[in-house]
Motif scaffolding. Structure first.
Motif, PDB file in Angstrom:
ATOM      1  N   UNK A 264     -10.626  50.780   3.244  1.00 25.64           N
ATOM      2  CA  UNK A 264     -11.920  50.815   2.560  1.00 25.64           C
ATOM      3  C   UNK A 264     -13.058  51.176   3.519  1.00 25.64           C
ATOM      4  N   UNK A 265     -12.920  50.798   4.769  1.00 27.57           N
ATOM      5  CA  UNK A 265     -13.986  51.037   5.743  1.00 27.57           C
ATOM      6  C   UNK A 265     -13.768  52.324   6.521  1.00 27.57           C
ATOM      7  N   UNK A 266     -12.526  52.562   6.912  1.00 28.31           N
ATOM      8  CA  UNK A 266     -12.204  53.736   7.728  1.00 28.31           C
ATOM      9  C   UNK A 266     -11.508  54.751   6.836  1.00 28.31           C
ATOM     10  N   UNK A 267     -12.291  55.645   6.271  1.00 26.36           N
ATOM     11  CA  UNK A 267     -11.710  56.598   5.323  1.00 26.36           C
ATOM     12  C   UNK A 267     -11.144  57.841   6.002  1.00 26.36           C
TER      13      UNK A 267
ATOM     14  N   UNK B 257     -21.072  52.703  14.141  1.00 27.99           N
ATOM     15  CA  UNK B 257     -20.020  53.486  13.468  1.00 27.99           C
ATOM     16  C   UNK B 257     -20.219  54.984  13.721  1.00 27.99           C
ATOM     17  N   UNK B 258     -19.115  55.686  13.773  1.00 29.67           N
ATOM     18  CA  UNK B 258     -19.153  57.132  14.002  1.00 29.67           C
ATOM     19  C   UNK B 258     -18.782  57.848  12.715  1.00 29.67           C
ATOM     20  N   UNK B 259     -19.724  58.590  12.170  1.00 28.28           N
ATOM     21  CA  UNK B 259     -19.535  59.357  10.933  1.00 28.28           C
ATOM     22  C   UNK B 259     -18.991  58.473   9.807  1.00 28.28           C
ATOM     23  N   UNK B 260     -19.511  57.262   9.737  1.00 30.43           N
ATOM     24  CA  UNK B 260     -19.123  56.303   8.707  1.00 30.43           C
ATOM     25  C   UNK B 260     -20.271  55.314   8.533  1.00 30.43           C
ATOM     26  N   UNK B 261     -20.235  54.578   7.441  1.00 29.28           N
ATOM     27  CA  UNK B 261     -21.275  53.584   7.190  1.00 29.28           C
ATOM     28  C   UNK B 261     -21.047  52.299   7.974  1.00 29.28           C
TER      29      UNK B 261
ATOM     30  N   UNK C 226     -25.856  44.599  13.695  1.00 32.25           N
ATOM     31  CA  UNK C 226     -24.435  44.355  13.466  1.00 32.25           C
ATOM     32  C   UNK C 226     -24.160  44.052  12.003  1.00 32.25           C
ATOM     33  N   UNK C 227     -25.037  43.297  11.399  1.00 31.14           N
ATOM     34  CA  UNK C 227     -24.866  42.892  10.011  1.00 31.14           C
ATOM     35  C   UNK C 227     -24.773  44.110   9.088  1.00 31.14           C
ATOM     36  N   UNK C 228     -25.524  45.136   9.416  1.00 31.67           N
ATOM     37  CA  UNK C 228     -25.546  46.322   8.567  1.00 31.67           C
ATOM     38  C   UNK C 228     -24.484  47.348   8.939  1.00 31.67           C
ATOM     39  N   UNK C 229     -23.908  47.254  10.114  1.00 27.08           N
ATOM     40  CA  UNK C 229     -22.997  48.308  10.549  1.00 27.08           C
ATOM     41  C   UNK C 229     -21.555  47.861  10.737  1.00 27.08           C
ATOM     42  N   UNK C 230     -21.271  46.578  10.586  1.00 27.40           N
ATOM     43  CA  UNK C 230     -19.916  46.104  10.831  1.00 27.40           C
ATOM     44  C   UNK C 230     -19.453  45.111   9.778  1.00 27.40           C
TER      45      UNK C 230
END
Length: 156
Positions: free
Chosen positions: A42-45, A79-83, A114-118
């Motif tokens: 779901x996170x790493x598409x 994150x790299x090229x991801x939310x 961190x809360x918004x990116x992980x």
């Protein structure tokens, strides 16, 4: 403490309503493994970016002292090229954690960036939480729940 069944967790994944912190517990290693896989997918598409958007840390006996610093390092990576990024902390066993370590980890996760990116996923070692009395779960979870509220969930 929000408790999710496997079905409820799958619905969250399906609907894209991910929480900031998960704790996967229980003696069914296969179900924890499947839940971790669903969360990763779901996170790493894009698997090509998985090394940038995924960190796996261990909370085993010999590594527990370094865990807050390791978690801080993992959460400081954008994150790299991801939310979002996924940070998994495996081998979580309640007797190993001290209150200060838990508070430090909750503080790190609460950092606005961190809360918004992980998304952080703690994975309990087999037999590490008393599922009958829920005492261990509440003790482990309290620092996170106090500060994150409904952004955290226990999946068992």
């Amino acid at each position: 403490m929000i408790r999710l069944s496997e079905k409820e967790f799958r619905n969250e994944i399906k609907n894209g309503t991910l929480r900031s912190v998960y704790l996967f517990i229980g003696n069914e290693e296969y179900l924890k493994q499947i839940s971790r896989k669903l969360l990763r997918e779901a996170i790493i598409d894009d698997e090509g970016f998985s090394s940038f958007n995924y960190s796996r840390l261990s909370a085993s006996d010999d590594l527990i002292a370094e865990l807050p610093a390791e978690l801080e390092s993992a959460l400081n990576v954008l994150p790299f090229m991801a939310d979002k990024r996924l940070v998994e902390v495996v081998d979580v066993d309640t007797p190993l954690f001290k209150d200060k370590s838990l508070d430090k980890m909750a503080e790190l996760i609460l950092n606005e960036n961190n809360f918004e990116t992980s998304v952080v996923c703690f994975v309990g070692a087999p037999d590490s939480f008393d599922l009958v009395t829920k005492k261990d779960i509440a003790a482990f979870w309290q620092p996170f729940e106090k500060k994150l509220g409904s952004a955290v969930a226990v999946v068992s």
